[in-house]
Motif scaffolding. Structure first.
Motif, PDB file in Angstrom:
ATOM      1  N   LEU A 104       7.501  11.268   8.385  1.00 10.28           N
ATOM      2  CA  LEU A 104       6.938  10.344   9.369  1.00 10.28           C
ATOM      3  C   LEU A 104       5.438  10.161   9.163  1.00 10.28           C
ATOM      4  CD1 LEU A 104       7.165   8.595  11.877  1.00 10.28           C
ATOM      5  CD2 LEU A 104       7.039  10.674  13.279  1.00 10.28           C
ATOM      6  N   GLU A 105       4.734  11.225   8.896  1.00  9.40           N
ATOM      7  CA  GLU A 105       3.281  11.130   8.697  1.00  9.40           C
ATOM      8  C   GLU A 105       2.933  10.352   7.437  1.00  9.40           C
ATOM      9  OE1 GLU A 105       1.639  15.195  10.812  1.00  9.40           O
ATOM     10  OE2 GLU A 105       2.780  15.377   8.942  1.00  9.40           O
ATOM     11  N   LEU A 106       3.670  10.594   6.349  1.00  5.43           N
ATOM     12  CA  LEU A 106       3.415   9.865   5.104  1.00  5.43           C
ATOM     13  C   LEU A 106       3.711   8.377   5.278  1.00  5.43           C
ATOM     14  CD1 LEU A 106       4.988  12.379   2.552  1.00  5.43           C
ATOM     15  CD2 LEU A 106       2.543  11.899   2.851  1.00  5.43           C
ATOM     16  N   ALA A 107       4.841   8.073   5.897  1.00  5.48           N
ATOM     17  CA  ALA A 107       5.222   6.676   6.096  1.00  5.48           C
ATOM     18  C   ALA A 107       4.229   5.959   7.003  1.00  5.48           C
ATOM     19  CB  ALA A 107       6.629   6.600   6.681  1.00  5.48           C
ATOM     20  N   THR A 108       3.832   6.601   8.072  1.00  3.54           N
ATOM     21  CA  THR A 108       2.886   5.994   9.010  1.00  3.54           C
ATOM     22  C   THR A 108       1.556   5.695   8.337  1.00  3.54           C
ATOM     23  OG1 THR A 108       3.927   7.108  10.893  1.00  3.54           O
ATOM     24  CG2 THR A 108       1.662   6.343  11.194  1.00  3.54           C
ATOM     25  N   HIS A 109       1.093   6.613   7.494  1.00 11.50           N
ATOM     26  CA  HIS A 109      -0.168   6.398   6.776  1.00 11.50           C
ATOM     27  C   HIS A 109      -0.080   5.158   5.888  1.00 11.50           C
ATOM     28  CE1 HIS A 109      -3.963   7.488   4.834  1.00 11.50           C
ATOM     29  NE2 HIS A 109      -3.376   7.175   3.677  1.00 11.50           N
ATOM     30  N   SER A 110       1.028   5.029   5.174  1.00 15.64           N
ATOM     31  CA  SER A 110       1.220   3.891   4.287  1.00 15.64           C
ATOM     32  C   SER A 110       1.273   2.575   5.058  1.00 15.64           C
ATOM     33  CB  SER A 110       2.509   4.080   3.476  1.00 15.64           C
ATOM     34  OG  SER A 110       2.835   2.936   2.734  1.00 15.64           O
ATOM     35  N   ARG A 166       0.850  -1.187   0.000  1.00 14.17           N
ATOM     36  CA  ARG A 166       0.000   0.000   0.000  1.00 14.17           C
ATOM     37  C   ARG A 166       0.885   1.237   0.000  1.00 14.17           C
ATOM     38  NH1 ARG A 166      -3.205  -2.963  -1.273  1.00 14.17           N
ATOM     39  NH2 ARG A 166      -5.345  -3.323  -0.566  1.00 14.17           N
ATOM     40  N   ARG A 167       0.421   2.255  -0.677  1.00 13.36           N
ATOM     41  CA  ARG A 167       1.170   3.514  -0.727  1.00 13.36           C
ATOM     42  C   ARG A 167       0.228   4.695  -0.673  1.00 13.36           C
ATOM     43  NH1 ARG A 167       1.315   5.970  -5.907  1.00 13.36           N
ATOM     44  NH2 ARG A 167       0.661   4.645  -7.664  1.00 13.36           N
ATOM     45  N   THR A 168       0.802   5.836  -0.369  1.00 11.97           N
ATOM     46  CA  THR A 168       0.049   7.072  -0.485  1.00 11.97           C
ATOM     47  C   THR A 168      -0.066   7.413  -1.967  1.00 11.97           C
ATOM     48  OG1 THR A 168       1.955   8.559  -0.542  1.00 11.97           O
ATOM     49  CG2 THR A 168       1.148   7.900   1.638  1.00 11.97           C
ATOM     50  N   PRO A 169      -0.959   8.310  -2.330  1.00 10.76           N
ATOM     51  CA  PRO A 169      -0.841   8.877  -3.671  1.00 10.76           C
ATOM     52  C   PRO A 169       0.525   9.557  -3.776  1.00 10.76           C
ATOM     53  CG  PRO A 169      -2.939   9.498  -2.655  1.00 10.76           C
ATOM     54  CD  PRO A 169      -2.098   8.876  -1.583  1.00 10.76           C
ATOM     55  N   PHE A 170       1.079   9.608  -4.952  1.00 15.77           N
ATOM     56  CA  PHE A 170       2.308  10.351  -5.180  1.00 15.77           C
ATOM     57  C   PHE A 170       1.918  11.744  -5.687  1.00 15.77           C
ATOM     58  CE2 PHE A 170       5.436   6.575  -5.925  1.00 15.77           C
ATOM     59  CZ  PHE A 170       5.255   6.193  -4.602  1.00 15.77           C
ATOM     60  N   ILE A 210       8.697  -3.700   4.336  1.00 20.78           N
ATOM     61  CA  ILE A 210       9.791  -2.902   3.781  1.00 20.78           C
ATOM     62  C   ILE A 210       9.182  -1.734   3.007  1.00 20.78           C
ATOM     63  CG2 ILE A 210      11.278  -4.915   3.659  1.00 20.78           C
ATOM     64  CD1 ILE A 210      10.038  -3.402   0.415  1.00 20.78           C
ATOM     65  N   GLY A 211       9.947  -0.669   2.853  1.00 15.64           N
ATOM     66  CA  GLY A 211       9.417   0.450   2.085  1.00 15.64           C
ATOM     67  C   GLY A 211      10.295   1.674   2.179  1.00 15.64           C
ATOM     68  N   GLY A 212       9.694   2.799   1.808  1.00 13.05           N
ATOM     69  CA  GLY A 212      10.434   4.045   1.829  1.00 13.05           C
ATOM     70  C   GLY A 212       9.503   5.235   1.701  1.00 13.05           C
ATOM     71  N   ASP A 231       6.356  13.896  -3.348  1.00 13.99           N
ATOM     72  CA  ASP A 231       6.121  13.473  -1.974  1.00 13.99           C
ATOM     73  C   ASP A 231       5.330  12.164  -1.988  1.00 13.99           C
ATOM     74  OD1 ASP A 231       7.252  15.868  -1.140  1.00 13.99           O
ATOM     75  OD2 ASP A 231       5.320  16.868  -0.890  1.00 13.99           O
ATOM     76  N   GLY A 232       5.690  11.231  -1.109  1.00  9.63           N
ATOM     77  CA  GLY A 232       4.919   9.998  -1.033  1.00  9.63           C
ATOM     78  C   GLY A 232       5.641   8.915  -0.260  1.00  9.63           C
ATOM     79  N   ALA A 233       4.898   7.868   0.092  1.00  5.99           N
ATOM     80  CA  ALA A 233       5.447   6.722   0.808  1.00  5.99           C
ATOM     81  C   ALA A 233       4.839   5.451   0.247  1.00  5.99           C
ATOM     82  CB  ALA A 233       5.148   6.826   2.302  1.00  5.99           C
ATOM     83  N   ALA A 234       5.619   4.360   0.304  1.00  4.31           N
ATOM     84  CA  ALA A 234       5.136   3.060  -0.164  1.00  4.31           C
ATOM     85  C   ALA A 234       5.668   1.971   0.747  1.00  4.31           C
ATOM     86  CB  ALA A 234       5.580   2.811  -1.600  1.00  4.31           C
TER      87      ALA A 234
END
Length: 421
Positions: free
Chosen positions: A27-33, A10-14, A112-114, A261-264
């Motif tokens: 931190l907020e983007l990663a936590t959401h993902s 799962r990821r945020t929108p980019f 795993i992710g980023g 901006d984004g997280a996956a």
């Protein structure tokens, strides 16, 4: 060795940097993902053994990002957390570490992710200003502190943005890629065609549904805002070169991945544990390869080594690959490495790339490139497509700053007719 499988992602929108997500931190983007992945995958958090997360644009206020993601996501505090930075291949390196952990410890599941918040980089002062502030901080008296502060001048308050140039060469990634396309004789038209296909494929995938299924909506947004569905080859041809403005440059903003901006996040597991607990694996991580070369040889040319070495070890050629996911740092970089694979460069030629199999749901030019998140985004999309299509092999190739690269071979666990190495 224990087989490691991909279960879900799962990821945020980019989102374009300095846009809709500028209010969200790394931190907020990663936590959401991560929270969305845990919820949608159905994994029992108590079964998670590790969370390995990459971030390139570091926030000094949160130096150990992965640990904070564990805590902010409400996951068990016992989970092993690892933060890492390996430029654009960070998520692949996180996966490499995750695979090692699952094969060599008693852990059975890992995330795993980023993540990247290009909208919120840490700003720095000049060396002289930094020294004044530090000296004032360690002053032994108020008078000494005031005396130190009186050394400040208006110029000392001008912040310095993070550098975009390679420390070893002093040139930007775009400037290096210009050198590459000249050396490999890659023309402007071919680069614009890669960019056009990226946007068209991404727009199709977003409207049709596959990409949206992997996105955890945030701030009311459920799709990537970097996709230009209305772009045309004619529009791309009108753009001016962005890095070499001498008249011989061919790389434009249109054929480059945007700041994003984004997280996956991706959930991986031992195959034994996944099947025991009732999960259906999307793909098996069959093999991986990493490499580094001298920047002067071509900053983004290390995929010319990783992919041939990986396929040779598995007794495969490019014709055996059903789906190619090649990171589009620049369209020119994709074309240079494809040419190197097909003609040979430092490694023997390994066949031809069927362009119909290339980035079929768009690439980083259209979808965006939050540096550390791209590998997890690609891994998730490719895994889902292997299961959806019934195809057997998927190849991931990502280049990185510092003249590095990573490549992964994924295999559909339910595809027949196995070709053994």
């Amino acid at each position: 060795m224990t087989e490691i499988v991909i279960l879900e992602g799962r990821r945020t929108p980019f989102v374009r940097a300095h846009g809709r997500f500028k209010k969200f931190s790394n931190l907020e983007l990663a936590t959401h993902s991560v929270k969305a992945l845990v919820k949608d995958s159905g994994i029992d958090p108590e079964k998670l053994g590790a969370l390995i997360y990459g971030h390139v644009v570091l926030d000094p206020r949160v130096p150990h990002l992965a640990r904070e993601v564990v805590l902010q996501s409400g996951l068990p505090a016992s989970i092993r957390a690892v933060s890492l930075n390996d430029n654009c291949i960070s998520a692949l390196s996180a996966a490499e570490y995750g695979v090692w952990m699952l094969q060599n410890t008693d852990r059975e599941y890992a995330i795993i992710g980023g993540v990247e918040s290009m909208s919120n980089p840490a700003l720095m002062f000049s060396d002289s200003a930094r020294r004044i502030f530090l000296n004032a901080n360690f002053a032994r008296s108020t008078g000494e502190r005031i005396k130190t502060f009186l050394k400040l001048r208006p110029r000392h308050f001008a912040p310095k943005a993070p550098g975009v140039k390679e420390p070893s060469t002093g040139k930007s990634m775009g400037e290096h890629c210009e050198d590459m396309v000249k050396e490999w004789h890659i023309g402007r038209e071919a680069q614009d065609e890669i960019a056009f296909n990226s946007h068209q494929n991404a727009a199709y995938a977003t409207q049709r549904g596959p990409l949206k299924d992997e996105i955890a909506a945030l701030d009311g947004l459920d799709h990537d805002d970097t996709i230009r569905a209305d772009t045309t080859l004619a529009k791309l041809a009108k753009l001016r070169p962005a890095f070499d403005k001498s008249g011989s440059g061919t790389i434009t903003a249109g054929s480059s991945s945007p700041l994003t901006d984004g997280a996956a996040s991706t959930l991986i597991a031992t195959r034994e544990a996944a099947e025991r607990d009732g999960f259906t694996p999307l793909a098996v991580i069959k093999d991986m390869e990493f490499a580094g070369i001298l920047p002067e040889e071509g900053l983004l040319m290390a995929p010319a080594l990783t992919v041939p070495r990986l396929l040779k070890r598995q007794n495969l050629t490019l014709e055996d690959i059903d789906i190619f996911e090649i990171h589009e740092a620049f369209a020119g970089q994709v074309l240079c490495n494809i040419k190197a694979w097909e003609e040979g460069w430092k490694e023997p030629a390994i066949g031809k790339v069927d362009r119909e199999k290339l980035n079929i749901y768009g690439g980083s030019i259209a979808l965006g490139h939050p540096f550390a998140a791209t590998g997890a985004r690609i891994m998730t999309t490719l895994s889902h497509e292997l299961k959806r299509s019934g195809k057997r092999y998927g190849l991931i190739s990502i280049c990185g700053a510092g003249a590095t690269a990573g490549a992964f071979l994924l295999e559909n666990p339910n595809a027949g007719g196995k070709k053994e190495a």
